[in-house]
Design a protein around this motif. Structure first.
Motif, PDB file in Angstrom:
ATOM      1  N   LEU A   1       0.860  -1.191   0.000  1.00 33.81           N
ATOM      2  CA  LEU A   1       0.000   0.000   0.000  1.00 33.81           C
ATOM      3  C   LEU A   1       0.891   1.234   0.000  1.00 33.81           C
ATOM      4  CD1 LEU A   1      -2.773   1.331   0.130  1.00 33.81           C
ATOM      5  CD2 LEU A   1      -2.560   1.327   2.613  1.00 33.81           C
TER       6      LEU A   1
ATOM      7  N   TYR B   1       0.154   7.147  -1.424  1.00 35.37           N
ATOM      8  CA  TYR B   1      -0.424   8.072  -2.411  1.00 35.37           C
ATOM      9  C   TYR B   1      -1.424   7.377  -3.326  1.00 35.37           C
ATOM     10  CZ  TYR B   1       3.576   5.926  -4.775  1.00 35.37           C
ATOM     11  OH  TYR B   1       4.495   5.021  -5.249  1.00 35.37           O
ATOM     12  N   CYS B   2      -1.671   6.093  -3.111  1.00 39.59           N
ATOM     13  CA  CYS B   2      -2.463   5.334  -4.082  1.00 39.59           C
ATOM     14  C   CYS B   2      -3.919   5.211  -3.660  1.00 39.59           C
ATOM     15  CB  CYS B   2      -1.872   3.939  -4.250  1.00 39.59           C
ATOM     16  SG  CYS B   2      -2.803   2.908  -5.416  1.00 39.59           S
TER      17      CYS B   2
ATOM     18  N   PRO C   1      -4.478  -2.536 -12.848  1.00 34.58           N
ATOM     19  CA  PRO C   1      -4.455  -1.387 -11.933  1.00 34.58           C
ATOM     20  C   PRO C   1      -3.807  -1.662 -10.575  1.00 34.58           C
ATOM     21  CG  PRO C   1      -6.673  -2.286 -12.085  1.00 34.58           C
ATOM     22  CD  PRO C   1      -5.855  -2.997 -13.117  1.00 34.58           C
ATOM     23  N   GLY C   2      -3.466  -2.910 -10.246  1.00 34.65           N
ATOM     24  CA  GLY C   2      -2.699  -3.208  -9.034  1.00 34.65           C
ATOM     25  C   GLY C   2      -1.252  -3.443  -9.436  1.00 34.65           C
TER      26      GLY C   2
ATOM     27  N   ASN D   1       5.989  -2.833  -8.603  1.00 30.44           N
ATOM     28  CA  ASN D   1       6.707  -2.343  -7.420  1.00 30.44           C
ATOM     29  C   ASN D   1       7.900  -3.247  -7.088  1.00 30.44           C
ATOM     30  OD1 ASN D   1       5.814  -4.568  -5.753  1.00 30.44           O
ATOM     31  ND2 ASN D   1       3.832  -3.556  -5.581  1.00 30.44           N
TER      32      ASN D   1
HETATM   33 FE1  SF4 Z   1       1.492   1.327  -4.962  1.00 32.93          FE
HETATM   34 FE2  SF4 Z   1       0.921   0.689  -7.497  1.00 32.93          FE
HETATM   35 FE3  SF4 Z   1       0.156  -0.920  -5.512  1.00 32.93          FE
HETATM   36 FE4  SF4 Z   1      -1.012   1.460  -5.827  1.00 32.93          FE
HETATM   37  S1  SF4 Z   1      -1.113  -0.246  -7.248  1.00 32.93           S
HETATM   38  S2  SF4 Z   1      -0.326   0.550  -3.895  1.00 32.93           S
HETATM   39  S3  SF4 Z   1       0.720   2.717  -6.564  1.00 32.93           S
HETATM   40  S4  SF4 Z   1       2.282  -0.438  -6.099  1.00 32.93           S
END
Ligand code: SF4
Ligand code: SF4
Length: 422
Positions: A32, A35-36, A82-83, A113
């Protein structure tokens, strides 16, 4: 022949005539970021983490076919959420495999990530994935702990310094592993005022040491209902200064348009609004029926009478078809060699692509999930092959034929049956 220069994010010279399509097949995330916010899909909003729909791998291929017909300038297919692609590794790897099979000239790209990427390094290289982006916002756990709310690895959730430390270690190993396999690696760094804006040069230095190719410093997008929702977005002049300093270590990407997870078209002429209808229609299509185009049933058997082999133990699979009186053995097909990780099961799914089911005495969770996704239904049973075939072709339940899992050999993969046969 893949032309690695035809990626508009990595090569600004081609951004006017080479486009990309993001396939939203990865809805879950394993960390998490503060900023998301992936809850909203505003039709007018363009930012990472947003998609109008989520596709299965087969739906993604149907969608991609239509997009490529209408927009032949697209040279890159990417997965950017989108994840996170590796919080959804089965969907990600299957989508990449299907694309590579159907569109061998497309560049394949991922944005992650980095937490869950390591087990897939070889698989990505085998599929000729050429461009990977890893988002690295900090190279010290102290700063990272202010950016990440939690990190989930397998079933364990980490917070604070432990979370940031684990994520950082995985990111560093993933970047080194990607470079060791010859992939082009871009680093995204989200610049967050008061948190890491003075930390970008150390990030750039460390990424340069690992051999990263490009750095994309992105101003944080202050998303509502997030811990960083009230922060000011960094001014263009501040971003330019940060890029100038970081540029002493790594080449800078300066043309990023912060795309959605379902972006389509040229970077500066995104066509995702006009493709929204097609995307959502593809997301609602049903998978092919169990038997469509699949006349045969595969069987794992020692002697040809009983179903008595674990999936991973079978060197060959018998291929059976209905005949005038009962069933007929059509042929035997060699099983893919062990040692390819999950790709072994994708290869097996390809070998059995005309089979509606495979009868085995047992199999692990990973191959089961992969075979199901590919449309080959794994059936665990023990007993005579003919009984299993009769029930399959009659569409009847096989529950009563299911054998006990205990007592099976571990020869296939060294793991206990059901433990995740890799
Ligand atoms: Fe972070 Fe991307 Fe997961 Fe959002 S989708 S929590 S920005 S790694
Ligand atoms: Fe390229 Fe930036 Fe869009 Fe990613 S978000 S596809 S790096 S322009």
């Amino acid at each position: 022949m893949l032309n690695l220069d035809h990626h508009p994010c990595f090569n600004p010279e081609v951004k006017g005539h080479c486009g990309r399509v993001h396939l939203p097949v990865a809805p879950k995330c394993n960390i998490l970021c503060n900023y998301c916010n992936r809850k909203f899909d505003c039709a007018n909003e363009s930012r990472p983490g947003v998609s109008s729909a989520v596709l299965s791998p087969t739906q993604a291929i149907a969608y991609l076919e239509q997009v490529l017909k209408a927009e032949p300038r697209i040279t890159v297919a990417g997965i950017a959420g989108p994840g996170d692609p590796f919080a959804n590794p089965r969907e990600t790897m299957e989508t990449l495999r299907l694309i590579r099979q159907r569109f061998p000239d497309l560049l394949l790209c991922l944005a992650s990530n980095g937490l869950g990427l390591l087990p897939y390094l070889d698989g990505l290289a085998e599929l000729k994935v050429s461009h990977v982006t890893i988002t690295v916002n900090a190279v010290t756990p102290e700063i990272g702990s202010r950016i990440y709310g939690w990190v989930r690895d397998q079933k364990r959730v980490y917070r604070g310094i432990a979370a940031a430390d684990l994520l950082l270690r995985r990111q560093l190993a993933a970047i080194a592993g990607l470079k060791a396999r010859g992939l082009v690696v871009k680093i995204n760094t989200i610049v967050i005022p008061g948190v890491n804006e003075h930390h970008v040069p150390p990030v750039a230095r460390k990424m340069a040491e690992l051999g990263a190719d490009l750095l994309n410093c992105m101003p944080v997008y202050p998303n509502a209902d997030t811990p960083f929702g009230e922060l000011p977005e960094p001014e263009p002049a501040a971003m330019a200064a940060i890029q100038a300093t970081a540029g002493e270590f790594l080449p800078q990407m300066r043309h990023c348009t912060r795309c959605r997870a379902d972006a389509v078209g040229l970077l500066e002429a995104d066509r995702s609004p006009e493709w929204r209808g097609c995307l959502t229609a593809c997301a609602q299509t049903s998978p092919p029926s169990l038997s469509e185009g699949r006349p045969y049933v595969a069987v794992a058997s020692r002697e040809g009478a009983l179903v008595n082999l674990h999936l991973g133990e079978a060197d060959y699979f018998q291929i059976w078809e209905p005949a005038d009186r009962g069933f007929r053995l059509l042929e035997e097909r060699a099983a893919p060699a062990p040692g390819l990780g999950p790709n072994r099961w994708w290869a097996l799914a390809e070998t059995l692509k005309d089979c509606r089911a495979v009868l085995v005495s047992a199999l692990g969770d990973t191959p089961e999930a992969i075979l199901r996704e590919a449309g080959v239904i794994p059936v665990e049973m023990s007993g005579f092959i003919g009984v299993g075939l009769s029930r399959i072709y009659a569409g009847e339940s096989l529950t009563s034929l299911k054998g006990r899992r205990g007592g099976l050999s571990r020869a296939c993969c060294g793991k206990a049956p059901g433990e995740g046969c890799l």
